[in-house]
Design a protein around this motif. Structure first.
Motif, PDB file in Angstrom:
ATOM      1  N   SER A 309      -3.585  -7.273   1.897  1.00 40.48           N
ATOM      2  CA  SER A 309      -2.599  -7.980   2.705  1.00 40.48           C
ATOM      3  C   SER A 309      -2.855  -9.475   2.693  1.00 40.48           C
ATOM      4  CB  SER A 309      -2.598  -7.455   4.144  1.00 40.48           C
ATOM      5  OG  SER A 309      -3.831  -7.698   4.781  1.00 40.48           O
ATOM      6  N   THR A 310      -1.809 -10.225   3.060  1.00 40.78           N
ATOM      7  CA  THR A 310      -1.872 -11.684   3.128  1.00 40.78           C
ATOM      8  C   THR A 310      -1.305 -12.161   4.464  1.00 40.78           C
ATOM      9  OG1 THR A 310       0.257 -11.792   1.957  1.00 40.78           O
ATOM     10  CG2 THR A 310      -1.739 -12.013   0.626  1.00 40.78           C
ATOM     11  N   THR A 311      -1.582 -11.422   5.536  1.00 37.03           N
ATOM     12  CA  THR A 311      -0.960 -11.737   6.824  1.00 37.03           C
ATOM     13  C   THR A 311      -1.417 -13.082   7.385  1.00 37.03           C
ATOM     14  OG1 THR A 311      -2.614 -10.578   8.178  1.00 37.03           O
ATOM     15  CG2 THR A 311      -0.797  -9.275   7.337  1.00 37.03           C
ATOM     16  N   GLU A 312      -2.660 -13.465   7.118  1.00 37.25           N
ATOM     17  CA  GLU A 312      -3.145 -14.737   7.663  1.00 37.25           C
ATOM     18  C   GLU A 312      -2.350 -15.908   7.121  1.00 37.25           C
ATOM     19  OE1 GLU A 312      -7.196 -17.458   7.736  1.00 37.25           O
ATOM     20  OE2 GLU A 312      -7.377 -15.275   7.632  1.00 37.25           O
ATOM     21  N   SER A 313      -2.062 -15.902   5.829  1.00 37.36           N
ATOM     22  CA  SER A 313      -1.287 -16.994   5.251  1.00 37.36           C
ATOM     23  C   SER A 313       0.219 -16.816   5.463  1.00 37.36           C
ATOM     24  CB  SER A 313      -1.596 -17.139   3.758  1.00 37.36           C
ATOM     25  OG  SER A 313      -1.461 -15.911   3.072  1.00 37.36           O
ATOM     26  N   ASP A 314       0.639 -15.661   5.992  1.00 38.16           N
ATOM     27  CA  ASP A 314       2.050 -15.413   6.289  1.00 38.16           C
ATOM     28  C   ASP A 314       2.381 -15.612   7.767  1.00 38.16           C
ATOM     29  OD1 ASP A 314       2.299 -14.639   3.644  1.00 38.16           O
ATOM     30  OD2 ASP A 314       2.210 -12.495   4.071  1.00 38.16           O
ATOM     31  N   GLU A 315       1.413 -16.066   8.568  1.00 45.83           N
ATOM     32  CA  GLU A 315       1.584 -16.033  10.018  1.00 45.83           C
ATOM     33  C   GLU A 315       2.684 -16.951  10.534  1.00 45.83           C
ATOM     34  OE1 GLU A 315      -2.087 -17.086  11.790  1.00 45.83           O
ATOM     35  OE2 GLU A 315      -2.176 -19.089  10.916  1.00 45.83           O
ATOM     36  N   ASP A 316       3.139 -17.902   9.745  1.00 43.17           N
ATOM     37  CA  ASP A 316       4.220 -18.779  10.189  1.00 43.17           C
ATOM     38  C   ASP A 316       5.603 -18.152   9.989  1.00 43.17           C
ATOM     39  OD1 ASP A 316       2.478 -20.750  10.969  1.00 43.17           O
ATOM     40  OD2 ASP A 316       2.555 -21.814   9.052  1.00 43.17           O
ATOM     41  N   TYR A 317       5.631 -16.947   9.403  1.00 47.36           N
ATOM     42  CA  TYR A 317       6.905 -16.297   9.107  1.00 47.36           C
ATOM     43  C   TYR A 317       6.992 -14.976   9.867  1.00 47.36           C
ATOM     44  CZ  TYR A 317       5.937 -19.584   5.387  1.00 47.36           C
ATOM     45  OH  TYR A 317       5.575 -20.710   4.693  1.00 47.36           O
ATOM     46  N   GLU A 318       8.178 -14.425   9.999  1.00 49.25           N
ATOM     47  CA  GLU A 318       8.364 -13.207  10.782  1.00 49.25           C
ATOM     48  C   GLU A 318       7.851 -11.967  10.071  1.00 49.25           C
ATOM     49  OE1 GLU A 318      12.374 -12.809  11.965  1.00 49.25           O
ATOM     50  OE2 GLU A 318      12.417 -14.636  13.175  1.00 49.25           O
ATOM     51  N   GLN A 319       7.792 -11.993   8.758  1.00 52.00           N
ATOM     52  CA  GLN A 319       7.395 -10.818   7.986  1.00 52.00           C
ATOM     53  C   GLN A 319       6.021 -11.015   7.353  1.00 52.00           C
ATOM     54  OE1 GLN A 319       9.032  -7.623   7.361  1.00 52.00           O
ATOM     55  NE2 GLN A 319       6.898  -7.363   6.774  1.00 52.00           N
ATOM     56  N   TYR A 320       5.031 -10.230   7.826  1.00 48.05           N
ATOM     57  CA  TYR A 320       3.726 -10.223   7.175  1.00 48.05           C
ATOM     58  C   TYR A 320       3.802  -9.309   5.956  1.00 48.05           C
ATOM     59  CZ  TYR A 320       1.630 -12.356  11.347  1.00 48.05           C
ATOM     60  OH  TYR A 320       1.296 -13.199  12.366  1.00 48.05           O
ATOM     61  N   ARG A 321       3.027  -9.659   4.930  1.00 46.81           N
ATOM     62  CA  ARG A 321       3.148  -8.920   3.672  1.00 46.81           C
ATOM     63  C   ARG A 321       1.902  -8.093   3.356  1.00 46.81           C
ATOM     64  NH1 ARG A 321       4.735 -13.491  -0.536  1.00 46.81           N
ATOM     65  NH2 ARG A 321       3.045 -14.550   0.593  1.00 46.81           N
ATOM     66  N   HIS A 322       2.157  -6.842   2.938  1.00 43.74           N
ATOM     67  CA  HIS A 322       1.139  -5.934   2.423  1.00 43.74           C
ATOM     68  C   HIS A 322       1.469  -5.609   0.985  1.00 43.74           C
ATOM     69  CE1 HIS A 322       0.405  -4.310   6.803  1.00 43.74           C
ATOM     70  NE2 HIS A 322       0.069  -5.581   6.657  1.00 43.74           N
ATOM     71  N   TRP A 323       0.417  -5.272   0.217  1.00 50.17           N
ATOM     72  CA  TRP A 323       0.578  -5.105  -1.228  1.00 50.17           C
ATOM     73  C   TRP A 323      -0.184  -3.880  -1.719  1.00 50.17           C
ATOM     74  CZ3 TRP A 323       3.706  -8.990  -3.105  1.00 50.17           C
ATOM     75  CH2 TRP A 323       3.831 -10.128  -2.285  1.00 50.17           C
ATOM     76  N   LEU A 324       0.415  -3.146  -2.660  1.00 52.73           N
ATOM     77  CA  LEU A 324      -0.259  -2.053  -3.354  1.00 52.73           C
ATOM     78  C   LEU A 324      -0.516  -2.463  -4.793  1.00 52.73           C
ATOM     79  CD1 LEU A 324       1.648   1.213  -2.279  1.00 52.73           C
ATOM     80  CD2 LEU A 324      -0.458   0.266  -1.321  1.00 52.73           C
ATOM     81  N   VAL A 325      -1.654  -2.013  -5.322  1.00 50.96           N
ATOM     82  CA  VAL A 325      -1.925  -2.217  -6.742  1.00 50.96           C
ATOM     83  C   VAL A 325      -2.572  -0.963  -7.295  1.00 50.96           C
ATOM     84  CG1 VAL A 325      -4.169  -3.319  -6.287  1.00 50.96           C
ATOM     85  CG2 VAL A 325      -3.031  -3.683  -8.480  1.00 50.96           C
ATOM     86  N   ASP A 326      -2.061  -0.501  -8.415  1.00 54.83           N
ATOM     87  CA  ASP A 326      -2.646   0.618  -9.154  1.00 54.83           C
ATOM     88  C   ASP A 326      -3.583   0.016 -10.188  1.00 54.83           C
ATOM     89  OD1 ASP A 326      -3.298   2.741 -10.803  1.00 54.83           O
ATOM     90  OD2 ASP A 326      -1.309   3.630 -10.759  1.00 54.83           O
ATOM     91  N   THR A 327      -4.878   0.135  -9.963  1.00 55.88           N
ATOM     92  CA  THR A 327      -5.843  -0.511 -10.852  1.00 55.88           C
ATOM     93  C   THR A 327      -5.900   0.140 -12.223  1.00 55.88           C
ATOM     94  OG1 THR A 327      -7.669   0.860 -10.022  1.00 55.88           O
ATOM     95  CG2 THR A 327      -7.247  -1.222  -8.895  1.00 55.88           C
ATOM     96  N   ALA A 328      -5.381   1.371 -12.339  1.00 61.97           N
ATOM     97  CA  ALA A 328      -5.360   2.043 -13.642  1.00 61.97           C
ATOM     98  C   ALA A 328      -4.166   1.600 -14.480  1.00 61.97           C
ATOM     99  CB  ALA A 328      -5.329   3.556 -13.458  1.00 61.97           C
ATOM    100  N   ALA A 329      -3.062   1.244 -13.808  1.00 59.82           N
ATOM    101  CA  ALA A 329      -1.841   0.890 -14.540  1.00 59.82           C
ATOM    102  C   ALA A 329      -1.806  -0.572 -14.936  1.00 59.82           C
ATOM    103  CB  ALA A 329      -0.612   1.229 -13.694  1.00 59.82           C
ATOM    104  N   GLY A 330      -2.488  -1.419 -14.155  1.00 61.56           N
ATOM    105  CA  GLY A 330      -2.528  -2.831 -14.483  1.00 61.56           C
ATOM    106  C   GLY A 330      -1.191  -3.527 -14.369  1.00 61.56           C
ATOM    107  N   GLN A 331      -0.353  -3.122 -13.400  1.00 62.85           N
ATOM    108  CA  GLN A 331       0.989  -3.696 -13.263  1.00 62.85           C
ATOM    109  C   GLN A 331       1.064  -4.775 -12.184  1.00 62.85           C
ATOM    110  OE1 GLN A 331       3.443  -0.242 -12.588  1.00 62.85           O
ATOM    111  NE2 GLN A 331       3.532   0.268 -14.772  1.00 62.85           N
ATOM    112  N   GLY A 332      -0.037  -5.143 -11.590  1.00 63.80           N
ATOM    113  CA  GLY A 332      -0.019  -6.188 -10.582  1.00 63.80           C
ATOM    114  C   GLY A 332       0.291  -5.664  -9.198  1.00 63.80           C
TER     115      GLY A 332
END
Length: 374
Positions: A309-332
């Motif tokens: 997640s990047t909620t600390e750097s998103d705190e000025d906005y209404e939507q905090y962001r979470h992220w998934l990454v598949d380390t086997a697929a390498g798709q970011g």
């Protein structure tokens, strides 16, 4: 492309927040607990595979001191709670009886005393905001690993004494091994190897001074401690225990590492390069002044899938962001889309699940991926 989050369970807190801290789900699949701490007690509620409370299974552990005076951990089978306090590590059973206690140096500033009891410093102003260590149970619950302010009270306490890392028999409190943690901590957290009781991770915070990471191995006779290179916060271990998820102390780098601390090839991400600017950021947004940074949160959903997640750097906005990454697929990193905005970091639960807290912090929401969107 994004991933929808599917709500799998809503787990209410057993205690009102006016009396306690927020609830959290601990333990691996099959041994999950809903745990909440007040000044007076820890409440541990075993959960089934659907995150529903097991009928009649709630356990309460009377607390020896207020929750602001240390950290705590509940055994995997919820038969014992261990409190890491300012002056001692104490194991308590559900009756409130002390099973054992290991005293150590004082965590409050430069205090050089060996305190006999909590009452001896409870009302002292210079002990109002202590630093703290932590404890962690081994995967089988038979060992307690404890990060304490050293040395133990059989010798003279020196103000230059380093923190110590102990391995303790959970049944009777015998100190089986001890090692210099080579740190002066403001706080710490233990992460057990999920399958090997002889291994434990220790993530130490030294405030602005750094974040030492230690990996311990206990062979039944000797405690060996690896000092992993760099200032790293240990967030999670994969279900096999073969891989670590870390974030750098300055929060710019997230990485997957082996248990010796080496970065696994191509699994090291700079936040500024991996994550796009927030969609609500103004056109004149200065990325140098307000860079994207990783939170000290997240973990493994399964052996190859991470949530971050990047909620600390998103705190000025209404939507905090979470992220998934598949380390086997390498798709970011793929953004997670929730039915309504979330206001906190995610906690990985394993088995394909993660949790967030409600805005009021009195309910835990459990989520799983529900397919791509867009």
């Amino acid at each position: 492309m994004s991933v929808r989050a599917r709500l799998r369970a809503t787990v209410p807190a057993p205690l009102p927040l006016s009396q306690a801290g927020p609830p959290e789900i601990t333990g691996p699949p099959g041994r999950r607990l809903l745990v909440q701490r007040s000044d007076d007690e820890i409440v541990a509620q075993p959960l089934d595979d659907a995150f529903a409370a097991r009928a009649g299974a709630m356990v309460r552990f009377p607390a020896p001191w207020p929750r602001r005076r240390g950290t705590w951990e509940v055994a995997p089978d919820a038969t014992l709670a261990v409190f890491a306090g300012v002056h001692a590590v104490r194991a308590v059973d559900p009756s409130g009886a002390t099973r054992w206690e290991v005293r150590h140096g004082c965590w409050s500033g430069s205090c050089e005393e060996i305190h006999e009891s909590y009452e001896s410093y409870a009302d002292r102003r210079d002990h109002r905001y202590p630093e703290s260590g932590s404890v962690g149970f081994s995967a089988d619950g038979r060992l307690v690993w404890a990060h304490v302010r050293g040395p133990l009270p059989e010798g003279e306490l020196s103000p230059e004494a380093a923190d110590e890392w102990l391995v303790i028999d959970a049944e009777d409190g015998r100190v089986l091994a001890r090692a210099d943690a080579e740190a002066v901590a403001a706080g710490s957290a233990h992460l057990p190897h999920p399958t090997d009781p002889a291994q434990m991770g220790l993530s130490i915070g030294e405030g602005q001074d750094g974040a030492p990471l230690r990996w311990g191995r206990w062979d039944g006779k000797e405690l060996t401690v690896d000092c992993l290179e760099g200032d790293l916060c240990l967030l999670s271990l994969s279900p096999s225990g073969d891989r670590l998820m870390t974030v750098s102390h300055d929060q710019d780098s997230l990485a997957v590492r082996d248990s010796r601390g080496a970065v696994v090839e191509a699994l090291d991400w700079d936040a500024g390069a991996a994550i796009p600017r927030h969609p609500e950021a103004p056109a004149d947004f200065d990325e140098d002044e307000l860079p994207v940074c990783w939170d000290w949160a997240g973990g493994y959903l399964d052996e190859t899938t991470l949530i971050a997640s990047t909620t600390e750097s998103d705190e000025d906005y209404e939507q905090y962001r979470h992220w998934l990454v598949d380390t086997a697929a390498g798709q970011g990193f793929v953004p997670v889309v929730y039915p309504s905005p979330v206001s906190c970091e995610p906690t990985a639960l394993g088995g394909g699940f993660w949790s967030t807290s409600s805005p009021s912090r009195d309910v835990v929401h459990v989520w799983s991926p529900d397919g791509p969107e867009g």
